[in-house]
Write an enzyme that holds these catalytic residues in place. Structure first.
Site, short mmCIF file in Angstrom:
data_model
loop_
_atom_site.label_atom_id
_atom_site.label_comp_id
_atom_site.label_asym_id
_atom_site.label_seq_id
_atom_site.Cartn_x
_atom_site.Cartn_y
_atom_site.Cartn_z
N GLY A 125 48.55 36.24 39.99
CA GLY A 125 47.49 35.94 39.04
C GLY A 125 47.80 36.51 37.68
O GLY A 125 48.34 37.60 37.55
N GLY A 162 46.15 36.62 33.44
CA GLY A 162 45.04 36.30 32.56
C GLY A 162 45.07 37.20 31.34
O GLY A 162 46.02 37.95 31.11
N GLY A 163 44.01 37.11 30.55
CA GLY A 163 43.94 37.90 29.34
C GLY A 163 43.89 39.38 29.60
O GLY A 163 44.27 40.19 28.74
N GLN A 164 43.42 39.77 30.78
CA GLN A 164 43.28 41.18 31.10
C GLN A 164 44.55 41.78 31.71
O GLN A 164 44.67 42.99 31.80
CB GLN A 164 42.11 41.39 32.06
CG GLN A 164 40.76 40.96 31.49
CD GLN A 164 40.40 41.71 30.22
OE1 GLN A 164 40.56 42.91 30.14
NE2 GLN A 164 39.90 40.99 29.24
N THR A 185 48.18 41.19 34.62
CA THR A 185 48.90 40.48 35.67
C THR A 185 48.69 41.16 37.00
O THR A 185 48.70 42.39 37.07
CB THR A 185 50.40 40.43 35.34
OG1 THR A 185 50.59 39.86 34.04
CG2 THR A 185 51.15 39.59 36.36
N VAL A 186 48.51 40.36 38.05
CA VAL A 186 48.32 40.90 39.39
C VAL A 186 49.54 40.56 40.24
O VAL A 186 49.97 39.40 40.29
CB VAL A 186 47.04 40.33 40.05
CG1 VAL A 186 46.88 40.89 41.46
CG2 VAL A 186 45.82 40.67 39.21
N ASP A 202 29.06 41.65 35.09
CA ASP A 202 29.96 40.54 34.76
C ASP A 202 30.13 39.62 35.96
O ASP A 202 31.24 39.24 36.33
CB ASP A 202 31.32 41.08 34.32
CG ASP A 202 32.13 40.05 33.54
OD1 ASP A 202 31.53 39.06 33.07
OD2 ASP A 202 33.35 40.23 33.39
#
Length: 455
Positions: A133, A135-137, A139-140, A251
């Site tokens: 995964g 995203g902006g936050q 990487t997983v 959230d």
């Protein structure tokens, strides 16, 4: 013609004449050096040994100096690495984390602190093939610990100190939580420039992917949607009412709801969550969250309550019911607006069937979808005090699910009705009826006008 005088040869032992010249040689036991000198072989051996000894001593001294320098450099590098890791540990909130854990009075479980080597080995040095995964936050990565446990390692993009606080907050929050529908935190690594939380691995992605993207391997049926909604509601009820201190997630959205190997819901991402004291009724904070899910009341007042989570959950319910994204794209004949606004208008104008996801419109009973829509409608009430509690939502959703799964209950399922005025009044009290059909009817119906006409 006169002859040149003959030069005496310089040979020490024997002279061998050659045409126009001569060569020297030595007697037995002697060795020729410099073309004409003779030296006893014992002397030569002695000199060779002496040179060899000097060379060996010089080499040993050189190696000793090199080894000493290498060892010193190794120790210096180790000290620097240790110092750097300690610096990262402090900067990443290790001291604050310890303080919060120690002040939790036993409510926080022991947090495993992983080393950098453990996580590098688990993720094959963060191989791109291990990415599950992005995203902006951050990487997983999917990893496997030494004992064989599969985990998810999150490499966040931390740009400022506030993000570090979010990380610390998430670690502290999740360490207090033990619920089957909330993602479990196994530990973290604070020895790197970017702190690395380690979670249980959830293999089937996010709820958002199944709602808004086609998946040939798994269909988000009406039955699955009921189960997911009920499980997420149960997790929020746990956070609000069962945890040692009430926790506001802040959230809730479909991208923060993961599905495990059996497609059970797991609530994730507690970076901006807050744990409050039992006597607190709200938090006054800088507005944070995701557009489309934000409680309008919170947006205006900056006061977040448990009912703000209820509003966000209501948007997720509408996503499940309609298959639409929380922010709708602009159309030629209409302005861009939120899914919540579209849904509320459809409910008030008796147009629910027009916006139900076509993939489930023929799966569930009309009454079930009406009841489900009523719950979402109440959750989206603009007046937070008139929204239901998560306990009430759980009971209502479980009633619908039980009715869906029980043939006997389905036979007695009454048509759910509502009136516009009633939908803006608070839910009275927690549901106590033991009958599935009467529970749903009592909690979701009034005597003014039906949501839909009989067909």
């Amino acid at each position: 013609m006169s002859r040149k005088p003959h030069k005496r040869n310089r040979c020490q032992h024997k002279c061998n004449n050659t045409p126009g010249n001569y060569t020297c040689s030595c007697k037995d036991g002697w060795h020729l050096v410099d073309s004409y000198k003779c030296v006893k072989i014992e002397v030569v051996d002695h000199r060779i040994k002496k040179v060899a000894i000097v060379a060996i001593i010089a080499t040993c001294v050189g190696l000793g100096v090199l080894l000493a320098a290498t060892w010193w450099l190794y120790k210096v590098i180790r000290r620097r690495i240790k110092h750097k890791r300690e610096e990262f540990f402090r900067r990443n909130g290790g001291l604050l984390l310890r303080q919060q854990v120690s002040s939790s009075q036993g409510t926080v479980e022991t947090i495993k602190l992983f080393t950098t080597k453990e996580l590098e080995k688990a993720t094959d040095r963060y191989n791109v093939d291990r990415i599950v995964g992005q995203g902006g936050q951050g990487t997983v990565y999917k990893g496997m610990l030494t004992g064989g446990r599969i985990v998810a390692v999150k490499k966040s993009r931390i740009e400022d100190e506030s993000k570090l606080k979010h990380f610390i907050n998430e670690v502290v929050i999740l360490s207090q939580i033990n619920h089957r529908n909330i993602v479990k935190l196994h530990g973290c690594c604070l020895q790197t420039e970017i702190p690395l939380p380690v979670y249980e691995f959830i293999p089937n992605g996010t709820l958002m992917q199944y709602i808004h993207e086609e998946n040939e391997f798994f269909s988000l049926t009406w039955n699955v949607r009921l189960h997911v909604a009920t499980e997420v509601a149960g997790a929020l009820y746990y956070l609000h009412c069962v945890a040692s201190n009430p926790i506001y997630h802040r959230d809730i959205k479909s991208t923060n709801i993961l599905l495990d190997d059996k497609y059970r819901a797991k609530v994730a991402d507690f970076g901006i969550s807050k744990s409050i004291s039992i006597d607190q009724t709200h938090l006054t904070t800088r507005v944070q969250g995701t557009v489309g899910y934000l409680d309008p009341e919170y947006f205006q007042s900056s006061q977040f309550t448990d009912k703000s989570d209820v509003y966000s959950f209501g948007v997720v319910l509408v996503e499940l019911l309609t298959g639409h994204k929380p922010i709708l794209a602009a159309r030629l004949d209409d302005e861009a607006r939120s899914l919540a606004t579209l849904f509320l208008s459809a409910m008030e104008e008796n147009r629910l069937l027009d916006i139900i996801d076509s993939r489930i419109s023929n799966e569930g009973k009309k009454e079930e979808m009406i009841a489900f829509a009523n719950i979402a409608y109440r959750c989206l009430n603009l007046n937070g005090r008139r929204r239901p509690t998560m306990k009430q939502v759980v009971v209502a959703l479980e009633s619908i699910r039980n009715a869906h799964e029980s043939p006997c209950a389905q036979q007695n399922y009454e048509e759910v009705e509502y009136g516009k005025h009633e939908l803006h009044t608070p839910w009275e009290s927690d549901f106590t009826s033991s009958s599935v059909s009467s529970t749903v009817y009592h909690s979701l119906s009034v005597d003014i006008q039906p949501l839909m006409k009989n067909q």
